[in-house]
Design an enzyme around this catalytic site. Sequence first.
Site, PDB file in Angstrom:
ATOM      1  N   ARG A 284       0.728  -0.921   0.094  1.00 36.59           N
ATOM      2  CA  ARG A 284       0.106   0.191   0.189  1.00 36.59           C
ATOM      3  C   ARG A 284       0.877   1.370  -0.008  1.00 36.59           C
ATOM      4  NH1 ARG A 284      -3.355  -3.578  -0.492  1.00 36.59           N
ATOM      5  NH2 ARG A 284      -5.548  -3.614   0.349  1.00 36.59           N
TER       6      ARG A 284
ATOM      7  N   SER B 106     -11.100  -0.897   2.996  1.00 37.71           N
ATOM      8  CA  SER B 106     -10.238  -0.926   4.439  1.00 37.71           C
ATOM      9  C   SER B 106      -9.799   0.469   5.063  1.00 37.71           C
ATOM     10  CB  SER B 106      -8.765  -1.737   4.013  1.00 37.71           C
ATOM     11  OG  SER B 106      -9.115  -2.882   3.579  1.00 37.71           O
TER      12      SER B 106
ATOM     13  N   GLU C 296      -5.269   3.516   6.455  1.00 35.87           N
ATOM     14  CA  GLU C 296      -5.054   3.384   4.893  1.00 35.87           C
ATOM     15  C   GLU C 296      -5.540   4.522   4.213  1.00 35.87           C
ATOM     16  OE1 GLU C 296      -5.401   0.189   1.418  1.00 35.87           O
ATOM     17  OE2 GLU C 296      -7.056   0.694   2.567  1.00 35.87           O
TER      18      GLU C 296
HETATM   19  N1  EPU Z   1     -10.655 -11.010  10.109  1.00 35.20           N
HETATM   20  C1  EPU Z   1     -11.205 -11.236  11.203  1.00 35.20           C
HETATM   21  N2  EPU Z   1     -12.155 -10.292  11.593  1.00 35.20           N
HETATM   22  C2  EPU Z   1     -12.520  -9.333  10.750  1.00 35.20           C
HETATM   23  C3  EPU Z   1     -11.903  -9.045   9.775  1.00 35.20           C
HETATM   24  C4  EPU Z   1     -10.832  -9.996   9.233  1.00 35.20           C
HETATM   25  O1  EPU Z   1     -10.948 -12.137  12.073  1.00 35.20           O
HETATM   26  O2  EPU Z   1     -13.419  -8.362  11.057  1.00 35.20           O
HETATM   27  C5  EPU Z   1      -9.728 -12.179   9.935  1.00 35.20           C
HETATM   28  C6  EPU Z   1     -10.110 -13.157   8.733  1.00 35.20           C
HETATM   29  O3  EPU Z   1     -10.840 -13.991   9.082  1.00 35.20           O
HETATM   30  C7  EPU Z   1      -8.898 -13.517   8.000  1.00 35.20           C
HETATM   31  C8  EPU Z   1      -8.035 -12.327   8.259  1.00 35.20           C
HETATM   32  O4  EPU Z   1      -8.459 -11.459   9.268  1.00 35.20           O
HETATM   33  O5  EPU Z   1      -8.422 -14.340   8.606  1.00 35.20           O
HETATM   34  C9  EPU Z   1      -7.752 -11.436   6.888  1.00 35.20           C
HETATM   35  O6  EPU Z   1      -8.958 -10.793   6.496  1.00 35.20           O
HETATM   36  P1  EPU Z   1      -9.436 -10.577   4.892  1.00 35.20           P
HETATM   37  O7  EPU Z   1      -9.262 -11.845   4.171  1.00 35.20           O
HETATM   38  O8  EPU Z   1     -10.836 -10.067   4.861  1.00 35.20           O
HETATM   39  O9  EPU Z   1      -8.384  -9.810   4.355  1.00 35.20           O
HETATM   40  P2  EPU Z   1      -7.852  -8.335   5.399  1.00 35.20           P
HETATM   41  O10 EPU Z   1      -6.289  -8.672   5.643  1.00 35.20           O
HETATM   42  O11 EPU Z   1      -8.637  -7.920   6.574  1.00 35.20           O
HETATM   43  C10 EPU Z   1      -6.893  -7.230   3.019  1.00 35.20           C
HETATM   44  C11 EPU Z   1      -7.004  -5.852   2.168  1.00 35.20           C
HETATM   45  C12 EPU Z   1      -8.243  -5.846   1.360  1.00 35.20           C
HETATM   46  C13 EPU Z   1      -8.313  -6.798   0.739  1.00 35.20           C
HETATM   47  C14 EPU Z   1      -8.229  -8.387   1.384  1.00 35.20           C
HETATM   48  C15 EPU Z   1      -8.270  -9.731   0.519  1.00 35.20           C
HETATM   49  C16 EPU Z   1      -5.509  -4.457   3.671  1.00 35.20           C
HETATM   50  C17 EPU Z   1      -5.644  -3.092   4.413  1.00 35.20           C
HETATM   51  N3  EPU Z   1      -6.818  -4.639   3.179  1.00 35.20           N
HETATM   52  O12 EPU Z   1      -7.573  -7.287   3.974  1.00 35.20           O
HETATM   53  O13 EPU Z   1      -8.311  -4.729   0.669  1.00 35.20           O
HETATM   54  O14 EPU Z   1      -9.678  -6.903  -0.133  1.00 35.20           O
HETATM   55  O15 EPU Z   1      -6.965  -8.363   2.240  1.00 35.20           O
HETATM   56  O16 EPU Z   1      -7.148  -9.590   0.075  1.00 35.20           O
HETATM   57  O17 EPU Z   1      -4.608  -5.056   3.203  1.00 35.20           O
HETATM   58  C18 EPU Z   1      -9.104  -2.492   0.609  1.00 35.20           C
HETATM   59  O18 EPU Z   1      -7.743  -2.188   0.646  1.00 35.20           O
HETATM   60  O19 EPU Z   1      -9.830  -1.639   0.876  1.00 35.20           O
HETATM   61  C19 EPU Z   1      -9.256  -3.661   0.988  1.00 35.20           C
HETATM   62  C20 EPU Z   1     -10.436  -3.927   1.192  1.00 35.20           C
END
Ligand code: EPU
Length: 337
Positions: free
Chosen positions: A163, A237, A333
């Site tokens: 990012r 995010s 972010e």
């Molecule tokens: N999780 C939780 N609770 C929550 C959210 C997430 O326990 O409320 C856990 C999930 O169960 C999972 C882990 O955290 O084990 C990761 O969750 P997720 O796959 O939803 O991805 P993220 O790391 O929360 C990032 C990006 C997203 C992108 C997703 C998928 C960032 C800041 N965000 O989110 O990007 O869609 O991975 O690759 O890196 C964005 O930038 O706007 C965005 C949506």
Amino acid sequence: MKDTNNYDITSYNTFGIKAFCRRFVEFDSLEELRLILTTLTAGDAPLLILGGGSNLLLTGDYSGTVLHSAIKGISVDSMQESVLLRVGSGETWDDVVRLCVDNGWYGAENLSFIPGEVGASAVQNIGAYGVEAKDIIYKVEAVEIGTGQEVSFTNEDCAYSYRQSRFKGEWRDKYVITYVTYRLKRTFCPQIDYGNIRLELEKRGFYEPTAAQLRDVIIGIRKEKLPDPDVEGNAGSFFMNPVVPRAKYDELSGLYPEMPHYRVDAEYEKIPAGWLIECCGWRGKSLGRAGVHSRQALVLVNRGGADGKEIMRLCDMIRNDVRNKFGIEIYPEVNIK
Ligand code: EPU
């Protein structure tokens, strides 16, 4: 070209924050952009270069000038093993992904359905499901605000990381991006080992998915987890996932063995901020008209009529709670203006 004073930019931020800017300029071409830059005076500062407004939190009216690219157009340079796609910075990002998938140009499919425009993809290094824009960005063309000079950067020049890019760091507010060239492959190498992608594909019987099937599954996951800005304002995010030194990760994983994590390298581990925020009890909660999305705690939402200051109050409370509980600092972010 549009050049208006006192312009309502509510529809230019997906958080749906009601706000005006002092001057709003939209340019359709490189030539128009260069012309506009010659008209800017010190009184027009500060400048805000806006894409789709999908990664922006406005904390009040904007006292300066908003510059918005409406440069359109996609040209294709076909080679034997890859394709170079030169895209105007005002094109919608997901239109580009769909075009690639439809034509058998591979590499962008995991980035399906990310809101925003092409210029922002190169500033923000958008990423999802194990792929980042930097993996396909070949060249970035821009105009230097101070001189009107056209410049062209290679992928390496932009110093991309999670990012991050030079456009967010030392080059902040120095350039306006006009075109981004992506390099796509003609051979499909699906990246499906991130999170539950493979599982979701298999649930639908896609054991050797096509790019179109992978795109459909990713769109499905995003629609299920992330709120629709037309229904509930948000900027995706709100926080970045913190990257912590291994010693800190070891300490926390001893206390919370179920904690999800992604290896960055031998020294660092990335922890999902959504999980940290959920553990602090914030998922689905509200503070006034600002809220935390019920299916993804990383996303702050406008429950209706919130102003940017209310969202910031919620942001600060969440950061405090995460700091107190885990000893980790999380950073927004979104671009806060
Ligand atoms: N999780 C939780 N609770 C929550 C959210 C997430 O326990 O409320 C856990 C999930 O169960 C999972 C882990 O955290 O084990 C990761 O969750 P997720 O796959 O939803 O991805 P993220 O790391 O929360 C990032 C990006 C997203 C992108 C997703 C998928 C960032 C800041 N965000 O989110 O990007 O869609 O991975 O690759 O890196 C964005 O930038 O706007 C965005 C949506």
